[in-house]
Design an enzyme around this catalytic site. Sequence first.
Site, PDB file in Angstrom:
ATOM      1  N   LEU A 100       0.882  -1.590  -0.273  1.00 15.35           N
ATOM      2  CA  LEU A 100      -0.157  -0.096  -0.442  1.00 15.35           C
ATOM      3  C   LEU A 100       1.119   1.339  -0.007  1.00 15.35           C
ATOM      4  O   LEU A 100       2.087   1.165   0.707  1.00 15.35           O
ATOM      5  CB  LEU A 100      -0.585  -0.358   1.040  1.00 15.35           C
ATOM      6  CG  LEU A 100      -1.945  -0.715   1.348  1.00 15.35           C
ATOM      7  CD1 LEU A 100      -2.943  -0.793   2.775  1.00 15.35           C
ATOM      8  CD2 LEU A 100      -3.063  -0.689   0.438  1.00 15.35           C
ATOM      9  N   ASP A 101       0.646   2.560  -1.114  1.00 14.65           N
ATOM     10  CA  ASP A 101       1.615   3.734  -0.310  1.00 14.65           C
ATOM     11  C   ASP A 101       1.239   4.381   0.359  1.00 14.65           C
ATOM     12  O   ASP A 101       0.059   3.941   2.548  1.00 14.65           O
ATOM     13  CB  ASP A 101       0.777   4.683  -1.336  1.00 14.65           C
ATOM     14  CG  ASP A 101       0.453   4.281  -2.925  1.00 14.65           C
ATOM     15  OD1 ASP A 101       1.274   3.530  -3.007  1.00 14.65           O
ATOM     16  OD2 ASP A 101      -0.617   5.003  -3.557  1.00 14.65           O
ATOM     17  N   LYS A 102       2.339   5.170   1.088  1.00 12.10           N
ATOM     18  CA  LYS A 102       2.973   5.757   2.399  1.00 12.10           C
ATOM     19  C   LYS A 102       1.608   6.368   2.926  1.00 12.10           C
ATOM     20  O   LYS A 102       1.209   6.199   3.777  1.00 12.10           O
ATOM     21  CB  LYS A 102       3.565   6.443   2.628  1.00 12.10           C
ATOM     22  CG  LYS A 102       3.986   7.097   3.465  1.00 12.10           C
ATOM     23  CD  LYS A 102       5.419   7.931   3.660  1.00 12.10           C
ATOM     24  CE  LYS A 102       5.304   9.146   2.713  1.00 12.10           C
ATOM     25  NZ  LYS A 102       4.644  10.498   3.725  1.00 12.10           N
TER      26      LYS A 102
END
Length: 229
Positions: A100-102
């Site tokens: 997942l993205d930050k």
Amino acid sequence: MRLDFYLSHVTDLARKASKIAASKGRVTVNGEIIKKANYTVQETDVICLDDERLAWPSEGYYLLHKPAGYVCATEDAEHPIVVDLLPSHLGQSLKVVGRLDKDTTGLLLLTTDGQWLHRITSPKKACSKRYQMTLVDSIDDAALEQLEKGVLLNGESQLTLPAVAERISDKEIYLTIQEGKYHQVKRMLAAVGNKVVTLHRDQIGDLVLDSALAPGEFRALTEDEVGYF
Ligand code: URA
């Protein structure tokens, strides 16, 4: 490792229920009733719950409620990493199942089992992932239909696979996709002229994010849940 932690990994009991089970005298270690949750157990011990012998954990399977601000990498000089949210003796051997993205929050799986990881992330398995998002602009039915049929992502030559898009409100939708391309959801919304503000994953296949877990909390998967994939 601590007794309550051990119990929460090899039984269906969560950490709190494990403490209670021990305090009620349901747990023995080498034939002796152990009531203290912080008692240290090791692989050579004979550990029983309700007189039933428990195994030492082999592979690990965990569900983490990923908070914003953490990156799905094993090392990062600038940002905290998701494995830091798990105890260090686990974190080192765990791999993240689908990044997942930050800034994305929600359901993140971690495991030591490479084959299980592959079953979830392999494009051939087409495992579904559901995302809830808020958007900069209102989204109309035509855009939802386009997302469902497939859109052309920037830099790609083929349309995305069929998806399911459900409206929650004017600027809020669920999108269930089968692929996991880099920044896929954000790029899909960009392809229909919108922009994602917040992104949260709440389901992978049949596995739903546990509402009892606050951001940053994790638990071991039950045997049934491991068996979903
Ligand atoms: N798609 C994105 O764009 N970001 C994520 O974190 C997950 C899916």
